[in-house]
Design a protein around this motif. Sequence first.
Motif, PDB file in Angstrom:
ATOM      1  N   CYS A  73      -6.740   6.038   4.934  1.00  0.00           N
ATOM      2  CA  CYS A  73      -5.924   5.030   4.324  1.00  0.00           C
ATOM      3  C   CYS A  73      -6.140   3.688   5.362  1.00  0.00           C
ATOM      4  O   CYS A  73      -5.922   2.569   4.652  1.00  0.00           O
ATOM      5  CB  CYS A  73      -4.363   5.461   4.794  1.00  0.00           C
ATOM      6  SG  CYS A  73      -3.938   6.737   3.121  1.00  0.00           S
ATOM      7  N   HIS A 125       0.995  11.141   9.574  1.00  0.00           N
ATOM      8  CA  HIS A 125       0.159  10.458   9.102  1.00  0.00           C
ATOM      9  C   HIS A 125       0.286   8.903   9.268  1.00  0.00           C
ATOM     10  O   HIS A 125      -0.776   8.244   9.500  1.00  0.00           O
ATOM     11  CB  HIS A 125       0.177  10.650   7.533  1.00  0.00           C
ATOM     12  CG  HIS A 125      -0.753   9.914   6.607  1.00  0.00           C
ATOM     13  ND1 HIS A 125      -2.088  10.086   6.855  1.00  0.00           N
ATOM     14  CD2 HIS A 125      -0.423   9.189   5.428  1.00  0.00           C
ATOM     15  CE1 HIS A 125      -2.822   9.173   5.886  1.00  0.00           C
ATOM     16  NE2 HIS A 125      -1.748   8.663   5.091  1.00  0.00           N
ATOM     17  N   HIS A 126       1.507   8.408   9.136  1.00  0.00           N
ATOM     18  CA  HIS A 126       1.796   6.960   9.215  1.00  0.00           C
ATOM     19  C   HIS A 126       1.561   6.594  10.500  1.00  0.00           C
ATOM     20  O   HIS A 126       1.030   5.315  10.918  1.00  0.00           O
ATOM     21  CB  HIS A 126       2.862   6.598   8.550  1.00  0.00           C
ATOM     22  CG  HIS A 126       2.911   6.397   7.249  1.00  0.00           C
ATOM     23  ND1 HIS A 126       3.988   6.301   6.272  1.00  0.00           N
ATOM     24  CD2 HIS A 126       1.958   6.537   6.218  1.00  0.00           C
ATOM     25  CE1 HIS A 126       3.647   6.393   5.122  1.00  0.00           C
ATOM     26  NE2 HIS A 126       2.292   6.509   5.007  1.00  0.00           N
ATOM     27  N   CYS A 162       0.753   5.590  -0.215  1.00  0.00           N
ATOM     28  CA  CYS A 162      -0.227   6.668  -0.062  1.00  0.00           C
ATOM     29  C   CYS A 162      -0.093   7.535  -1.412  1.00  0.00           C
ATOM     30  O   CYS A 162       0.901   7.887  -1.390  1.00  0.00           O
ATOM     31  CB  CYS A 162      -0.043   7.616   1.244  1.00  0.00           C
ATOM     32  SG  CYS A 162      -0.099   6.649   2.773  1.00  0.00           S
ATOM     33  N   TYR A 222       0.845  -1.196   0.114  1.00  0.00           N
ATOM     34  CA  TYR A 222      -0.013  -0.025   0.069  1.00  0.00           C
ATOM     35  C   TYR A 222       0.836   1.174   0.151  1.00  0.00           C
ATOM     36  O   TYR A 222       1.728   1.431   0.681  1.00  0.00           O
ATOM     37  CB  TYR A 222      -0.834   0.188   1.116  1.00  0.00           C
ATOM     38  CG  TYR A 222      -1.738   0.981   1.365  1.00  0.00           C
ATOM     39  CD1 TYR A 222      -3.290   0.911   0.773  1.00  0.00           C
ATOM     40  CD2 TYR A 222      -1.675   2.326   1.659  1.00  0.00           C
ATOM     41  CE1 TYR A 222      -4.089   2.066   0.878  1.00  0.00           C
ATOM     42  CE2 TYR A 222      -2.423   3.518   1.628  1.00  0.00           C
ATOM     43  CZ  TYR A 222      -3.888   3.315   1.179  1.00  0.00           C
ATOM     44  OH  TYR A 222      -4.538   4.427   1.141  1.00  0.00           O
ATOM     45  N   GLU A 275      -2.126   6.234  11.199  1.00  0.00           N
ATOM     46  CA  GLU A 275      -2.525   4.888  10.467  1.00  0.00           C
ATOM     47  C   GLU A 275      -2.380   3.847  11.203  1.00  0.00           C
ATOM     48  O   GLU A 275      -3.116   3.105  11.359  1.00  0.00           O
ATOM     49  CB  GLU A 275      -1.988   4.876   9.159  1.00  0.00           C
ATOM     50  CG  GLU A 275      -2.428   5.754   8.133  1.00  0.00           C
ATOM     51  CD  GLU A 275      -2.044   5.338   6.529  1.00  0.00           C
ATOM     52  OE1 GLU A 275      -1.412   3.989   6.450  1.00  0.00           O
ATOM     53  OE2 GLU A 275      -1.676   6.056   5.948  1.00  0.00           O
TER      54      GLU A 275
HETATM   55 ZN    ZN Z   1      -1.901   7.365   3.836  1.00  0.00          ZN
END
Ligand code: ZN
Length: 445
Positions: free
Chosen positions: A212, A237-238, A30, A28, A241
Motif C-alpha cells: 500500500c 497495517h496502517h 485498502c 486511498y 504503512e
Molecule cells: Zn493498505
Amino acid sequence: MTEIQIYNAQKKAKMAFTPIDANNVRMYVCGPTVYDFAHIGNARPAIVFDIMFRLLRHVYGENQVTYARNITDVDDKINQRALDENRSIAEVTEQTTAQYHADIDALNVLRPNIEPFATQHIPEMIEMIETLIAGGHAYAAENHVLFSVKSMPEYGKFSRKNLDEMIAGARVDVATYKRDEMDFVLWKPSSDDQPAWPSPWGNGRPGWHIECSAMAKKHLGIEFDIHGGGLDLIFPHHQNEVAQSCCANNTDRMANHWMHNEFLNVEGEKMSKSLGNFLTINDARKQHPAEALRLMMLMTHYRKTINWSKDSAKEAVAMLGKWHEKTANIGEVSSADIPANFIDAIADDLNTPFAISLLHKMAGTPLKAAAQFIGLLYETQADFISFKPAGIKINAAYIEALIEQRNTAKTNKDWPLADKIRDDLMAKSVVIKDSTNGTSWEYKK
Ligand code: ZN
Ligand code: AMP
C-alpha cells in the motif's frame, strides 16, 4: 462551497477538510485480498468510501478527485487456496477479482479511478525498501528485509498503542532474523511453489504493508488527503504503512485524514465461518435486492457497529418500496435538485442515518435526487418489486411490509387505503387472502 467535516481519532473531534490541491483531491482505500468471495463486512468499506468519493466529486468536481483502491493479489491465503484447489494463483486472483467487481457493481459502488494490483508494483516496492535500508530504517537478514521499528521514535503514535498492546495486536513472531520482535517484514523469501520476484535479497515476495505504501506513493504522491479502511487495519497495517511511507519519503505524515469504518456483525455476533453466520455479498444478493443491501449499510453511521439482521433487511426493503412508490413518475433528476440540508448531512462526517431521516420527509424530485446522490433508487420500481429471492418468487419482505400497512389501515378503519394497497398488490400479481388467522398472500402470474 460545502464544508466537509471528518472525524479525527487522534483529536477525538471532527475537523474541517481542506484538500492539499482542490484540483486533485486524493483518496486511498485498502482494498480486498482476492482469495475468496467477499463477505458483506468487506462491502462496508467499499460503500462507506463510495459515499465519500461521491461527496468529494460533488464538492470539488468530477474530474478533480482521484480515488485509488488496491487489489492485494499476492498473499499466503491466495497461495493456499490455489494449492487446495489445484489451480494456478493467477486463476484464483483473476476469478476472485471478477467476482468482487460483480458484487460491488451490483451494490452501485462506483469504480475507483485507479485500481492498482500489488503484483504490478513490485519494482516500486523494491525501490522503497532500498530507500528504507539506505536511510537506516530497514535491514536485510537471511533473505528477509525487516523494518526496524526502533529506527522510528514515533512508531505507535499513529495507532495510539503502547508497546504491550502492539506486541499483542501484531501477533509478532520471534524469529532469528529479527533484531527486535516488533520489526515487521518488508520482503521475504519464497519457496518453489510460492510466487517470487528477483530482488537484491534473493527471489521472494513483498510483505503486505509495503504494497500500500508503494502503490499510494506511485498513484497519489507522498502526501495525500484521505486514507481509509476498516477499523481492524489501524494496527498493524496502517501503522506500518505510515512508518514505511514517512521514513522512506522523509515526511511527517502519509495522509492528512484517516477514516476507519466500524465492523459489521450478523444477528449480534461477529461473523465467522465456524459460527455459520458467514454471509458473502453474493449470497446476500440472492436474498434481498442489492439496493436494500446498500441501504442497510447506510442506516448505521460508519463509526458505529452494524448489526446485520433479518429485521434490518425488512426495514430497508420497506423504506425503498415507499421511496420507489413516491418517485415512480419522476424522470431524470440533477444534482441541483438535491436539498442543501441533505448534502450537509453527508458532509458532516458522512452522517448517513441523519440523511436517511431527511429522505423520509421528502417526495418527488428532491427525494429521487437525494437518494440517487447516495447511490440509491438506481433500479426501476418494477425491477425492485419483481426481485426474486432464490427459491421464492417475489420480494417477500416488501409484500409483507405492505400487508402490515394494510392491516394498520384496516385497524384505523381507513378502508380506501386498505383497498388501495390490496389493488396495488394485485397489480403486482400478488393476491391476498384474509382469514381469522391473519392475511396470507400468493404470487399468481
Ligand atoms: Zn493498505
Ligand atoms: P480484507 O480482505 O480482510 O483485507 O478486508 C478488506 C476490507 O474489509 C478491510 O478494509 C477490512 O477492514 C474490512 N472488513 C473486514 N471484515 C469486516 C467486517 N466484519 N465489518 C466491516 N469491515 C470489515
